[in-house]
Design an enzyme around this catalytic site. Structure first.
Site: not given
Length: 350
Positions: A81, A246, A249
């Site tokens: 990610s 969040d 990240h």
């Protein structure tokens, strides 16, 4: 853990990866179980404030530099990610877009970006990603940037297996003719919801894997840049600014900080960095070291580059440890021109 002991652990992990040894635990099984539970609790926040969708940044950057007799440089992102850019809303905020636009400015040449990174991926997904990258022999990238490792730690993949997959990916890409830069495992000790003492254990596990990744990468002809606390002490000092909504990240500023540290190495591997900056600068504590020692030092200091420099000796290959000056990268002002690309970053979990 001292730098010397981390070097010994990294050397054992890398040796196990190279010779098919079993998994060497990053920490005791019970400890890792607690760490995993803590990280999963932290990751419950993932998606709070983000859609989970990854902006598609594939395309052509720096079109103002286009020349009829010069094809664009090809940059490909692989990994998880972090490489995909999960956690931001605009394509231009992803690390791939930031690196592509920065590389175009340095090279004064368009850069074609292709991203095959998959959120949630572990190192065993690199085989699939590399196959996508090499599917068309006529479009081999000039340089590939791999960011991987965090999910290996949180999902308890044995580090020898993790490094084995990464080394194989670097070897295949280098054999095909692509330069490779690996952003090593980030420091999971900076994830704010994880509490002490598990934050310390997360940091130790992350740095052990990062050091072993450096050894495996350099031995296959790649270069590494330590992502550490996502490339700067400000990441730990200002988590509210550099983590995304969040709390797991990176935010747009966090990705920009990471790209700012990786860009000089990407440029250097393509021969685009000033020649006088390729020599070690003693004032910046740069120099030639055995690979395990350099890997351990790099894992402890974000933004540090390690590249092969001398043939293998009794203590393994000697490498050049560099602490390059970071170059500010700006979000592209316009959307990329869509090139003839297939695939792209896939949306998914953390």
């Amino acid at each position: 853990m001292t730098s010397m002991s981390r070097a010994r652990v990294a050397r054992r992990i890398a040796a196990g990866a190279a010779f098919g040894g079993g998994g060497i635990g990053l920490a005791g099984a019970a400890t890792v179980g607690l760490l995993l539970a803590e990280v999963h609790m932290a990751r419950r926040h993932v998606g709070n404030g983000t859609s989970g969708r990854v902006p598609v940044a594939d395309g052509l950057y720096g079109t103002t530099y286009a020349a009829p007799d010069e094809p664009p440089l090809r940059l490909t992102m692989l990994g998880d990610s972090t490489a995909a850019g999960q956690g931001v809303h605009r394509a231009g905020q992803t690390p791939g877009a930031l690196l592509a636009s920065g590389l175009a400015a340095v090279a004064e040449r368009p850069v074609e970006l292709h991203n095959v990174a998959l959120p949630g991926a572990m190192s065993d997904d690199l085989d699939r990603q590399v196959a996508l990258v090499l599917a068309n022999p006529a479009r081999i990238p000039d340089v590939c940037v791999i960011m991987i490792g965090a999910n290996d730690v949180t999902h308890r993949m044995p580090p020898t297996r993790s490094v084995r997959h990464l080394s194989a990916a670097v070897r295949r890409l280098r054999t095909a003719g692509a330069e490779v830069v690996v952003g090593t495992c980030p420091d999971l000790g900076t994830i704010e919801p994880v509490q002490q003492p598990l934050r310390w254990l997360a940091r130790r596990s992350s740095r052990q894997l990062a050091a072993a990744q450096t050894i495996g990468t350099v031995e296959q002809g790649g270069r590494t840049v330590s992502l550490g606390d996502l490339l700067g002490p400000e990441f730990e000092a200002n988590p509210r600014e550099l983590f995304g909504p969040d709390n797991y990240h990176p935010s747009a500023e966090g990705y920009a900080t990471a790209a700012m540290a990786v860009l000089p190495t990407v440029c250097a591997t393509l021969g685009l960095w000033p020649a006088d900056e390729e020599r070690p600068d003693i004032s910046r504590r740069e120099g030639f070291l055995p690979v395990a020692r350099a890997a351990a030092e790099a894992a402890s200091e974000a933004g540090t580059e390690v590249t092969a420099a001398m043939p293998t000796g009794p203590r393994g290959p000697w490498v050049l440890l560099k602490r390059r000056r970071r170059r500010r990268v700006q979000e592209p002002e316009t959307a990329p021109t869509r090139a003839r690309l297939s695939g792209g970053a896939s949306s998914g979990g953390a």
